[in-house]
Design an enzyme around this catalytic site. Structure first.
Site, mmCIF file in Angstrom:
data_model
loop_
_atom_site.group_PDB
_atom_site.id
_atom_site.type_symbol
_atom_site.label_atom_id
_atom_site.label_comp_id
_atom_site.label_asym_id
_atom_site.label_seq_id
_atom_site.Cartn_x
_atom_site.Cartn_y
_atom_site.Cartn_z
ATOM 1 N N ASP A 11 0.795 -1.235 0.000
ATOM 2 C CA ASP A 11 0.000 0.000 0.000
ATOM 3 C C ASP A 11 0.830 1.289 0.000
ATOM 4 O O ASP A 11 0.469 2.266 0.681
ATOM 5 C CB ASP A 11 -0.951 0.009 1.198
ATOM 6 C CG ASP A 11 -2.002 -1.080 1.121
ATOM 7 O OD1 ASP A 11 -1.929 -1.930 0.212
ATOM 8 O OD2 ASP A 11 -2.904 -1.086 1.979
ATOM 9 N N ASP A 53 -4.631 -0.622 -2.263
ATOM 10 C CA ASP A 53 -6.025 -0.324 -1.953
ATOM 11 C C ASP A 53 -6.667 0.321 -3.177
ATOM 12 O O ASP A 53 -6.140 1.317 -3.698
ATOM 13 C CB ASP A 53 -6.096 0.666 -0.776
ATOM 14 C CG ASP A 53 -6.471 0.010 0.533
ATOM 15 O OD1 ASP A 53 -6.421 -1.225 0.615
ATOM 16 O OD2 ASP A 53 -6.809 0.750 1.481
ATOM 17 N N HIS A 55 -10.454 1.455 -3.810
ATOM 18 C CA HIS A 55 -11.813 1.510 -3.274
ATOM 19 C C HIS A 55 -12.765 2.258 -4.202
ATOM 20 O O HIS A 55 -12.392 3.296 -4.768
ATOM 21 C CB HIS A 55 -11.827 2.246 -1.931
ATOM 22 C CG HIS A 55 -11.135 1.529 -0.826
ATOM 23 N ND1 HIS A 55 -11.315 0.194 -0.553
ATOM 24 C CD2 HIS A 55 -10.262 1.982 0.120
ATOM 25 C CE1 HIS A 55 -10.595 -0.150 0.499
ATOM 26 N NE2 HIS A 55 -9.935 0.912 0.921
ATOM 27 N N HIS A 94 -10.233 7.338 1.174
ATOM 28 C CA HIS A 94 -8.840 7.201 0.739
ATOM 29 C C HIS A 94 -8.754 6.216 -0.419
ATOM 30 O O HIS A 94 -9.599 5.340 -0.578
ATOM 31 C CB HIS A 94 -7.956 6.713 1.897
ATOM 32 C CG HIS A 94 -8.372 5.373 2.429
ATOM 33 N ND1 HIS A 94 -9.321 5.229 3.416
ATOM 34 C CD2 HIS A 94 -7.986 4.105 2.101
ATOM 35 C CE1 HIS A 94 -9.504 3.952 3.674
ATOM 36 N NE2 HIS A 94 -8.702 3.235 2.887
ATOM 37 N N LYS A 119 -6.972 -4.582 -3.698
ATOM 38 C CA LYS A 119 -7.793 -5.060 -2.581
ATOM 39 C C LYS A 119 -8.757 -3.965 -2.154
ATOM 40 O O LYS A 119 -8.487 -2.779 -2.351
ATOM 41 C CB LYS A 119 -6.932 -5.538 -1.414
ATOM 42 C CG LYS A 119 -5.939 -4.537 -0.872
ATOM 43 C CD LYS A 119 -4.969 -5.210 0.079
ATOM 44 C CE LYS A 119 -4.010 -4.219 0.707
ATOM 45 N NZ LYS A 119 -4.645 -3.277 1.649
ATOM 46 N N CYS A 163 -2.330 -2.734 7.418
ATOM 47 C CA CYS A 163 -2.221 -3.648 6.274
ATOM 48 C C CYS A 163 -0.909 -4.429 6.255
ATOM 49 O O CYS A 163 -0.889 -5.599 5.847
ATOM 50 C CB CYS A 163 -2.427 -2.874 4.977
ATOM 51 S SG CYS A 163 -4.107 -2.193 4.847
#
Length: 220
Positions: A11, A53, A55, A94, A119, A163
């Site tokens: 990340d 990440d 999202h 985020h 993810k 994470c």
């Protein structure tokens, strides 16, 4: 004894490391030069993998996704997804897909990254670990490592207490697992220090950049 090392970069994205983007906590941009050194050609990694990440803008881990009045960051809620109920800490928005904050910083030398593991792309389910999401669904990381015959996993990135921690706690079940101390940063100094203690309690080795086991990657 065979030795097949992999570097996992967790990340390292603008929203988590870059002071221009980061909305809370401390900048972690200082880990990038360390990671870049680990990405130099004299390190003979069998593979380099980055988690990321990614999202949707209405992800249920966001404070703004539960009512017209945002809940405070740090609030813990129950989320129901696909027949499971799990506890989720809420965060400020985020790493929203297709935004600059979701991308790797320009200063990261990504040329040697062979695989990127996204993810958290399902709006209903968080995923801290690179291996499995919050309801146990496979992110595909283990299959890549096993196909490569990896024996040893070295982890860098952010955040040490979230994470990085969840990824390492899964990795230890199948691989010799190492946290590179100069290459990780926590969401706070206190939580970082607690995560380091948790790693040691879990028999995960916390090593320095100069540790002989890491330097041996140059001699594979």
């Amino acid at each position: 004894m065979s030795f097949h090392p992999a570097l996992i970069i967790v990340d390292v994205q603008n929203d988590f490391v870059h002071p221009v983007y980061i909305s809370s906590g401390e900048s972690a941009l200082e880990v990038v030069p360390v990671i870049n050194r680990l990405l130099e050609n004299d390190y003979k990694w069998d593979t380099v993998i980055a988690t990321k990440d990614v999202h949707p803008k209405d992800h249920l881990s966001f404070t703004t996704s539960h009512s017209s009045t945002p809940k405070p960051s740090g609030t813990v809620v129950n989320i129901e997804a696909y027949g499971h109920v799990y506890k989720q800490t809420l965060w400020n928005s985020h790493c929203v897909e297709n935004t600059p904050g979701c991308e790797f910083p320009d200063s990261l030398n990504g040329d040697r990254i062979e695989f990127v593991i996204p993810k958290g792309s399902d709006r209903l389910v968080e995923s801290y670990s690179g291996f499995y999401d919050a309801i146990g669904r496979d992110n595909g990381l283990k299959a890549i490592l096993d196909k490569k015959g990896i024996t040893d996993v070295f982890i860098a990135g952010v955040a040490t207490d979230i994470c990085v921690k969840e990824t390492a706690l899964h990795a230890r079940h199948w691989y010799n697992t190492y946290i590179i101390s100069e290459a990780v940063k926590g969401s706070s100094t206190e939580s970082h220090n607690q995560a380091i203690k948790d790693f040691r309690d879990a028999k995960i080795e916390v090593i320095s950049e100069k540790d002989p086991i890491l330097q041996s990657v140059r001699k594979v």
